[in-house]
Design a protein around this motif. Structure first.
Motif, mmCIF file in Angstrom:
data_model
loop_
_atom_site.group_PDB
_atom_site.id
_atom_site.type_symbol
_atom_site.label_atom_id
_atom_site.label_comp_id
_atom_site.label_asym_id
_atom_site.label_seq_id
_atom_site.Cartn_x
_atom_site.Cartn_y
_atom_site.Cartn_z
ATOM 1 N N GLU A 285 7.233 15.695 -3.868
ATOM 2 C CA GLU A 285 6.393 16.657 -5.067
ATOM 3 C C GLU A 285 5.122 16.135 -5.035
ATOM 4 N N HIS A 286 4.925 14.829 -5.441
ATOM 5 C CA HIS A 286 3.679 13.968 -5.562
ATOM 6 C C HIS A 286 2.829 13.874 -4.437
ATOM 7 N N GLU A 287 3.429 14.191 -3.267
ATOM 8 C CA GLU A 287 2.660 14.067 -2.017
ATOM 9 C C GLU A 287 2.486 12.577 -1.779
ATOM 10 N N CYS A 288 3.469 11.625 -1.954
ATOM 11 C CA CYS A 288 2.866 10.222 -1.797
ATOM 12 C C CYS A 288 3.147 9.370 -0.412
ATOM 13 N N LEU A 289 4.029 10.286 0.256
ATOM 14 C CA LEU A 289 3.985 9.621 1.574
ATOM 15 C C LEU A 289 2.732 9.668 2.640
ATOM 16 N N ALA A 290 2.444 8.883 3.146
ATOM 17 C CA ALA A 290 1.257 8.764 4.117
ATOM 18 C C ALA A 290 0.192 9.193 3.564
ATOM 19 N N ASP A 291 -0.075 8.981 2.360
ATOM 20 C CA ASP A 291 -1.440 9.431 1.471
ATOM 21 C C ASP A 291 -2.187 8.349 1.055
ATOM 22 N N GLU A 292 -3.214 8.077 1.476
ATOM 23 C CA GLU A 292 -4.175 6.693 1.053
ATOM 24 C C GLU A 292 -4.389 6.858 -0.261
ATOM 25 N N ASP B 238 17.530 9.985 -4.990
ATOM 26 C CA ASP B 238 17.269 11.235 -4.396
ATOM 27 C C ASP B 238 16.291 11.928 -5.597
ATOM 28 N N GLU B 239 16.286 11.654 -6.777
ATOM 29 C CA GLU B 239 15.354 11.954 -7.742
ATOM 30 C C GLU B 239 13.724 11.582 -7.528
ATOM 31 N N ALA B 240 13.817 10.438 -7.239
ATOM 32 C CA ALA B 240 12.675 9.541 -6.859
ATOM 33 C C ALA B 240 12.092 10.097 -5.481
ATOM 34 N N VAL B 241 13.144 10.171 -4.485
ATOM 35 C CA VAL B 241 12.541 10.786 -3.096
ATOM 36 C C VAL B 241 11.963 12.328 -3.623
ATOM 37 N N GLU B 242 12.574 13.036 -4.384
ATOM 38 C CA GLU B 242 11.957 14.274 -4.482
ATOM 39 C C GLU B 242 10.741 14.416 -5.262
ATOM 40 N N ALA B 243 10.566 13.354 -6.254
ATOM 41 C CA ALA B 243 9.247 13.017 -6.894
ATOM 42 C C ALA B 243 8.164 12.654 -5.947
ATOM 43 N N CYS B 244 8.699 11.919 -5.050
ATOM 44 C CA CYS B 244 7.398 11.380 -4.110
ATOM 45 C C CYS B 244 6.918 12.581 -3.213
ATOM 46 N N GLU C 133 0.835 -1.216 -0.050
ATOM 47 C CA GLU C 133 0.043 0.071 0.087
ATOM 48 C C GLU C 133 1.038 1.319 0.069
ATOM 49 N N VAL C 134 1.029 1.743 -1.234
ATOM 50 C CA VAL C 134 2.353 2.836 -1.169
ATOM 51 C C VAL C 134 1.858 4.068 -0.307
ATOM 52 N N ASN D 227 -3.497 4.776 -6.069
ATOM 53 C CA ASN D 227 -4.662 4.667 -7.104
ATOM 54 C C ASN D 227 -4.087 4.657 -8.558
ATOM 55 N N ALA D 228 -4.859 3.987 -9.369
ATOM 56 C CA ALA D 228 -4.401 4.190 -10.662
ATOM 57 C C ALA D 228 -4.165 5.560 -11.192
ATOM 58 N N GLY D 229 -3.316 5.751 -11.988
ATOM 59 C CA GLY D 229 -2.651 6.951 -12.657
ATOM 60 C C GLY D 229 -1.802 7.585 -11.742
ATOM 61 N N SER D 230 -1.626 7.344 -10.461
ATOM 62 C CA SER D 230 -0.960 8.061 -9.628
ATOM 63 C C SER D 230 0.913 7.715 -9.984
ATOM 64 N N PRO D 231 1.562 8.502 -9.962
ATOM 65 C CA PRO D 231 3.172 8.439 -10.319
ATOM 66 C C PRO D 231 3.686 7.860 -9.050
ATOM 67 N N CYS D 232 3.092 7.913 -7.790
ATOM 68 C CA CYS D 232 3.779 7.178 -6.454
ATOM 69 C C CYS D 232 4.194 5.897 -6.713
ATOM 70 N N PRO D 233 3.457 4.884 -7.244
ATOM 71 C CA PRO D 233 4.147 3.487 -7.055
ATOM 72 C C PRO D 233 5.522 3.681 -8.016
ATOM 73 N N ASP D 234 5.492 4.382 -9.030
ATOM 74 C CA ASP D 234 6.895 4.107 -9.779
ATOM 75 C C ASP D 234 7.966 4.854 -8.981
ATOM 76 N N ASP D 235 7.620 5.972 -8.214
ATOM 77 C CA ASP D 235 8.697 6.706 -7.302
ATOM 78 C C ASP D 235 9.029 5.592 -6.272
ATOM 79 N N VAL D 236 8.088 4.954 -5.580
ATOM 80 C CA VAL D 236 8.591 4.089 -4.642
ATOM 81 C C VAL D 236 9.267 2.751 -4.954
ATOM 82 N N TYR D 237 8.988 2.262 -6.112
ATOM 83 C CA TYR D 237 9.634 1.400 -6.805
ATOM 84 C C TYR D 237 11.273 1.668 -7.132
#
Length: 152
Positions: free
Chosen positions: A110-117, A102-108, A58-59, A121-131
């Motif tokens: 920017e995309h507000e991925c951390l602790a966001d339920e 570092d680039e992925a951390v910055e993207a995460c 769960e990203v 979701n489909a279309g979110s860039p977060c799973p790629d950043d996390v990977y």
């Protein structure tokens, strides 16, 4: 564990393509410094990236956020250690991997991925950043070893 096998194959392929170096090191203190860097950091990286339970399935959950934050903080410390041990010239592959993380951390961020339920979701860039963060953390021990082997 097949994930690590794939990463090992990737690092081996990188080592075989265009990574030859005619620079040998006859300075024993330099060799010891590099060896000590690998000896110290591989266990730290493995500890930071290995988990007993599946994490980041769960990203956007808190456990994933804490795991990724730990990896990101470790990158800062590793970067400082590399700077003290010869920097980009001594550890080019490792420095490139850290830059990707570092680039992925910055993207995460920017995309507000951390602790966001909604981060997974489909279309979110977060799973790629996390990977990218997680797989980069898995590649770093191999990159360190290759850099040290190529530098000696």
């Amino acid at each position: 564990m097949h994930h690590r096998t794939g990463m090992a194959a990737l690092v081996a392929a990188l080592a075989l393509t265009g990574c030859s170096s005619s620079q040998g090191s006859s300075d024993k203190s330099s060799d010891n410094k590099q060896s000590a860097l690998s000896d110290e950091w591989i266990p730290k990286l493995e500890t930071a990236t290995t988990t007993e339970d599946p994490i980041c399935n769960e990203v956007g959950d808190q456990a994933c956020a804490e795991h990724l934050t730990g990896i990101a903080l470790l990158m800062t410390d590793l970067r400082e250690a590399i700077d003290e041990a010869g920097g980009l010239d001594a550890y080019p592959r490792t420095v490139r991997e850290i830059a990707k993380i570092d680039e992925a951390v910055e993207a995460c961020t920017e995309h507000e991925c951390l602790a966001d339920e909604n981060a997974g979701n489909a279309g979110s860039p977060c799973p790629d950043d996390v990977y990218t963060i997680r797989s980069g953390g898995d590649v770093l021990p191999f990159a360190l070893q290759v850099d040290e082997l190529k530098g000696n």
